[in-house]
Design an enzyme around this catalytic site. Structure first.
Site, PDB file in Angstrom:
ATOM      1  N   LYS A  89       3.299  21.025   2.400  1.00 15.84           N
ATOM      2  CA  LYS A  89       3.823  19.715   2.040  1.00 15.84           C
ATOM      3  C   LYS A  89       3.931  18.878   3.303  1.00 15.84           C
ATOM      4  CE  LYS A  89       5.646  16.662  -0.666  1.00 15.84           C
ATOM      5  NZ  LYS A  89       4.573  15.750  -0.194  1.00 15.84           N
ATOM      6  N   GLN A 110       6.756  19.835  10.565  1.00 14.93           N
ATOM      7  CA  GLN A 110       7.040  19.762   9.132  1.00 14.93           C
ATOM      8  C   GLN A 110       7.518  21.111   8.577  1.00 14.93           C
ATOM      9  OE1 GLN A 110       5.822  16.447   7.870  1.00 14.93           O
ATOM     10  NE2 GLN A 110       7.380  16.806   6.337  1.00 14.93           N
ATOM     11  N   LYS A 125       0.069  18.736   7.220  1.00 17.81           N
ATOM     12  CA  LYS A 125      -0.091  17.311   7.558  1.00 17.81           C
ATOM     13  C   LYS A 125      -1.569  16.994   7.575  1.00 17.81           C
ATOM     14  CE  LYS A 125       2.568  13.809   8.808  1.00 17.81           C
ATOM     15  NZ  LYS A 125       4.002  13.579   8.497  1.00 17.81           N
ATOM     16  N   ASP A 165       2.522   8.604   5.341  1.00 17.00           N
ATOM     17  CA  ASP A 165       3.030   8.609   6.720  1.00 17.00           C
ATOM     18  C   ASP A 165       2.532   7.276   7.291  1.00 17.00           C
ATOM     19  OD1 ASP A 165       4.331  10.589   8.820  1.00 17.00           O
ATOM     20  OD2 ASP A 165       2.692   9.639   9.901  1.00 17.00           O
ATOM     21  N   THR A 208      13.438   7.921   3.585  1.00 15.13           N
ATOM     22  CA  THR A 208      13.476   8.295   5.002  1.00 15.13           C
ATOM     23  C   THR A 208      14.451   7.396   5.762  1.00 15.13           C
ATOM     24  OG1 THR A 208      11.158   8.894   4.738  1.00 15.13           O
ATOM     25  CG2 THR A 208      12.045   8.920   6.977  1.00 15.13           C
ATOM     26  N   SER A 384      10.566  13.638  -1.644  1.00 12.66           N
ATOM     27  CA  SER A 384       9.252  14.076  -2.136  1.00 12.66           C
ATOM     28  C   SER A 384       9.400  15.380  -2.923  1.00 12.66           C
ATOM     29  CB  SER A 384       8.286  14.309  -0.972  1.00 12.66           C
ATOM     30  OG  SER A 384       7.703  13.111  -0.543  1.00 12.66           O
TER      31      SER A 384
HETATM   32  P1  NDP Z   1       4.408   2.656   8.617  1.00 11.97           P
HETATM   33  O1  NDP Z   1       2.936   2.669   8.787  1.00 11.97           O
HETATM   34  O2  NDP Z   1       5.006   2.113   7.384  1.00 11.97           O
HETATM   35  O3  NDP Z   1       5.105   1.901   9.838  1.00 11.97           O
HETATM   36  C1  NDP Z   1       4.884   2.295  11.143  1.00 11.97           C
HETATM   37  C2  NDP Z   1       5.521   1.273  12.054  1.00 11.97           C
HETATM   38  O4  NDP Z   1       5.440   1.730  13.397  1.00 11.97           O
HETATM   39  C3  NDP Z   1       4.813  -0.059  12.020  1.00 11.97           C
HETATM   40  O5  NDP Z   1       5.716  -1.086  12.329  1.00 11.97           O
HETATM   41  C4  NDP Z   1       3.770   0.117  13.118  1.00 11.97           C
HETATM   42  O6  NDP Z   1       3.293  -1.100  13.633  1.00 11.97           O
HETATM   43  C5  NDP Z   1       4.557   0.882  14.147  1.00 11.97           C
HETATM   44  N1  NDP Z   1       3.657   1.716  14.935  1.00 11.97           N
HETATM   45  C6  NDP Z   1       2.791   2.643  14.477  1.00 11.97           C
HETATM   46  N2  NDP Z   1       2.100   3.195  15.491  1.00 11.97           N
HETATM   47  C7  NDP Z   1       2.549   2.595  16.587  1.00 11.97           C
HETATM   48  C8  NDP Z   1       2.216   2.730  17.951  1.00 11.97           C
HETATM   49  N3  NDP Z   1       1.293   3.615  18.348  1.00 11.97           N
HETATM   50  N4  NDP Z   1       2.903   1.959  18.842  1.00 11.97           N
HETATM   51  C9  NDP Z   1       3.829   1.064  18.434  1.00 11.97           C
HETATM   52  N5  NDP Z   1       4.173   0.878  17.143  1.00 11.97           N
HETATM   53  C10 NDP Z   1       3.548   1.640  16.245  1.00 11.97           C
HETATM   54  O7  NDP Z   1       4.865   4.182   8.844  1.00 11.97           O
HETATM   55  P2  NDP Z   1       6.259   4.853   8.519  1.00 11.97           P
HETATM   56  O8  NDP Z   1       7.363   3.861   8.613  1.00 11.97           O
HETATM   57  O9  NDP Z   1       6.089   5.646   7.294  1.00 11.97           O
HETATM   58  O10 NDP Z   1       6.370   5.901   9.715  1.00 11.97           O
HETATM   59  C11 NDP Z   1       7.095   5.632  10.920  1.00 11.97           C
HETATM   60  C12 NDP Z   1       7.452   6.955  11.582  1.00 11.97           C
HETATM   61  O11 NDP Z   1       8.297   7.714  10.701  1.00 11.97           O
HETATM   62  C13 NDP Z   1       6.289   7.883  11.909  1.00 11.97           C
HETATM   63  O12 NDP Z   1       6.590   8.614  13.071  1.00 11.97           O
HETATM   64  C14 NDP Z   1       6.263   8.839  10.726  1.00 11.97           C
HETATM   65  O13 NDP Z   1       5.645  10.053  11.065  1.00 11.97           O
HETATM   66  C15 NDP Z   1       7.740   9.004  10.497  1.00 11.97           C
HETATM   67  N6  NDP Z   1       8.153   9.485   9.178  1.00 11.97           N
HETATM   68  C16 NDP Z   1       7.770   8.849   8.047  1.00 11.97           C
HETATM   69  C17 NDP Z   1       8.217   9.303   6.811  1.00 11.97           C
HETATM   70  C18 NDP Z   1       7.903   8.597   5.538  1.00 11.97           C
HETATM   71  O14 NDP Z   1       8.432   9.010   4.518  1.00 11.97           O
HETATM   72  N7  NDP Z   1       7.100   7.555   5.543  1.00 11.97           N
HETATM   73  C19 NDP Z   1       9.059  10.499   6.709  1.00 11.97           C
HETATM   74  C20 NDP Z   1       9.473  11.043   7.976  1.00 11.97           C
HETATM   75  C21 NDP Z   1       9.002  10.552   9.150  1.00 11.97           C
HETATM   76  P3  NDP Z   1       2.016  -1.837  12.964  1.00 11.97           P
HETATM   77  O15 NDP Z   1       2.576  -2.591  11.792  1.00 11.97           O
HETATM   78  O16 NDP Z   1       1.492  -2.710  14.038  1.00 11.97           O
HETATM   79  O17 NDP Z   1       1.061  -0.765  12.568  1.00 11.97           O
HETATM   80  O1  2IT Z   2       6.926  13.163   8.277  1.00 10.73           O
HETATM   81  C1  2IT Z   2       7.282  13.267   7.082  1.00 10.73           C
HETATM   82  O2  2IT Z   2       8.201  14.017   6.744  1.00 10.73           O
HETATM   83  C2  2IT Z   2       6.586  12.457   6.085  1.00 10.73           C
HETATM   84  N1  2IT Z   2       5.715  11.670   6.448  1.00 10.73           N
HETATM   85  C3  2IT Z   2       6.902  12.617   4.633  1.00 10.73           C
HETATM   86  C4  2IT Z   2       6.184  13.808   4.067  1.00 10.73           C
HETATM   87  C5  2IT Z   2       6.288  13.976   2.572  1.00 10.73           C
HETATM   88  O3  2IT Z   2       5.640  14.904   2.087  1.00 10.73           O
HETATM   89  O4  2IT Z   2       6.993  13.212   1.895  1.00 10.73           O
END
Ligand code: NDP
Ligand code: 2IT
Length: 452
Positions: A89, A110, A125, A165, A208, A384
């Site tokens: 997952k 993860q 992943k 992600d 999250t 999830s």
């Molecule tokens: P999104 O794509 O929705 O948002 C990512 C954000 O981070 C955007 O604002 C993006 O900017 C910015 N970003 C991405 N890469 C970079 C970079 N290299 N340098 C600077 N800014 C960056 O992703 P999420 O919000 O889902 O994910 C954010 C973080 O949270 C990640 O680390 C992800 O692994 C983690 N995460 C996500 C989960 C989920 O449920 N979605 C669960 C647990 C963890 P831009 O708009 O310019 O791309």
């Molecule tokens: O980093 C994370 O935990 C996620 N991007 C969510 C993974 C999931 O299966 O909901």
């Protein structure tokens, strides 16, 4: 040399082109030292050696056609890391920086995160170096179809359940699920983060960001504090950041920063509900840049090519709580030192591995409450897991039910992390506690299976 050092050295030499994976292994293994003395059975069964080697890594070609008929080729990945306690997952990341080492670091993390949720989920992943930025909906759709055309043979509701992600949200999950359903001819819970109309769970989009805020609130409470009146720095402006801003604001905190990959904004008056609605429309509908925040709110400041942490200078602004919610390795040791000088009392990681190892050390040495990603951002994958349960039962829970379960899970992760930290001689150390609590559960399951 202890088994821990041997494993770290082996990964460093075998996977030397994977710096993020080496970093994640070094961090986790470093905190598992106290388990070695207490669990000779893990040492004998070579659990430490086995857990850093994925079950399998799938790498594939993703050819797709753009709107002008030109053909592009991306590289797709799915790392099925460990399914000792449940089906693989974990999310799918679409970002030009994606490579095998990044997917391995995320899959490795993860395993422990998912174990902490208390739900039966293994670790995996995937993703691709495809850049969704600037692409039309039709191009994103064709890419997602091409990606699923290969991925479908490796996943399934009891085998491997991907989700979102970075770069993968509701739109992409819709295309991926639609294509899976078409070619496999099954409507099953093979992906999470689905739309409500076709098997999604309420609160999954919020999970999250809400979860990291609930976790930070639990940490603050151990010192008799809460979010009310706190000044909060949040990075990112995607899924996690948006709902962290929302929940912190609801709890009475004042969020003053957001960012994207082009720059950061600082709004010292606070990003209230109205301003957040503007950001959500800008990012989720218009797919614009965070600098456009100033078109509507010109009193804010924009810093091109800077991260949120770069904008914080010594003594100004004052920050009580920091929630990094953008990406890995955002917070350096220098950033951490500045945050400490500016008053930070709590850091909870919404993103995966946003703090360099040196930054974590600074926080811990300065008695800052530090909530590591595996614990603090586990709310997303936890919901999830709840989406998978609802799909299996063929029913849907209400907002209140899912939110209450999310809160309970975040509380239980907080408690389990503190208890494990204390039991292994590191009282108050959430990083060690979370890693050990997650590891022990997976290690015991691996032990039960013999040598497989
Ligand atoms: P999104 O794509 O929705 O948002 C990512 C954000 O981070 C955007 O604002 C993006 O900017 C910015 N970003 C991405 N890469 C970079 C970079 N290299 N340098 C600077 N800014 C960056 O992703 P999420 O919000 O889902 O994910 C954010 C973080 O949270 C990640 O680390 C992800 O692994 C983690 N995460 C996500 C989960 C989920 O449920 N979605 C669960 C647990 C963890 P831009 O708009 O310019 O791309
Ligand atoms: O980093 C994370 O935990 C996620 N991007 C969510 C993974 C999931 O299966 O909901």
């Amino acid at each position: 040399m202890s088994v821990i050092d041997e494993v770290i050295e082996k990964v460093k030499s075998k996977d030397k082109d994977q710096p993020e994976f080496i970093q994640a292994v070094t961090e986790v293994m470093g905190t598992l030292r106290p388990t070695v003395d207490k669990h000779s059975e893990f040492v004998k069964a070579k659990i430490y050696e086995r857990i850093v080697e994925p079950d399998r890594m799938i790498i594939f070609r993703v050819p797709w056609e753009d709107d002008n008929g030109e053909i592009h080729v991306n590289r797709g990945f799915r790392v099925q890391f460990n399914n000792a306690i449940g089906p693989y997952k974990g999310g799918l990341r679409l970002h030009p920086s994606v490579n095998l080492g990044i997917i391995k670091f995320l899959g490795f993390e993860q395993i422990f995160k998912n174990a902490l949720t208390t739900l039966p989920m293994g670790g995996g992943k995937g993703g691709s170096d495809f850049d969704p930025k600037g692409k039309s909906n039709a191009e994103v759709m064709r890419f997602c179809y091409a990606f699923m055309r290969e991925l479908y043979r490796y996943i399934g509701p009891d085998t491997d359940v991907p989700a979102g992600d970075i770069g993968v949200g509701g739109r992409e999950i819709g295309y991926l699920f639609g294509y899976y359903k078409k070619i496999v001819n099954e409507h099953t819970g093979v992906l999470t983060g689905k739309g409500l109309e076709y098997g999604g769970s309420l609160i999954r989009p919020q999970a999250t960001g809400y979860g990291v805020t609930y976790f930070a609130a639990e940490m603050l409470a151990t010192r008799g504090m809460d979010f009310n009146g706190k000044v909060v720095a949040i990075s990112g402006s995607g899924n996690v950041a948006q709902y962290a801003v929302q929940k912190v604001t609801q709890l009475g905190g004042k969020v003053i920063t957001m960012s994207d990959s082009n720059g950061a904004i600082v709004d010292e008056e606070g990003i209230n509900a109205e301003k957040l609605a503007f950001v959500m429309d800008l990012k989720n509908v218009k797919r614009g840049r965070i600098r456009e925040y100033l078109d509507k709110y010109p009193q804010a400041k924009y810093f091109e090519n800077k991260s949120v942490w770069d904008t914080i200078k010594e003594k100004s602004p004052h920050i009580d709580v920091a929630l990094p919610c953008a990406t890995q390795n955002e917070i350096s040791e220098d950033h951490a030192n500045t945050l400490v000088k500016n008053g930070v009392v709590c850091v909870a990681e919404g993103a995966n591995m946003p703090s360099f190892l040196g930054a974590i050390k600074v926080f811990q040495e300065n008695n800052v409450l530090f909530g590591p990603a595996k614990a603090a951002n586990a709310g997303g994958v936890a919901v999830s897991g709840l989406e998978m349960s609802q799909n299996s039962m063929r029913l849907s829970w209400t907002i209140e039910e899912v939110d209450a379960k999310l809160r309970e899970i975040m509380k239980s992760i907080h408690k389990a992390s503190l208890e494990a930290a204390e039991a292994y001689g590191r009282k108050g150390d959430y990083l060690t506690g979370a890693n050990i609590a997650g590891f022990i559960k997976v290690a015991k399951a691996m032990l039960a299976y013999g040598i497989v």
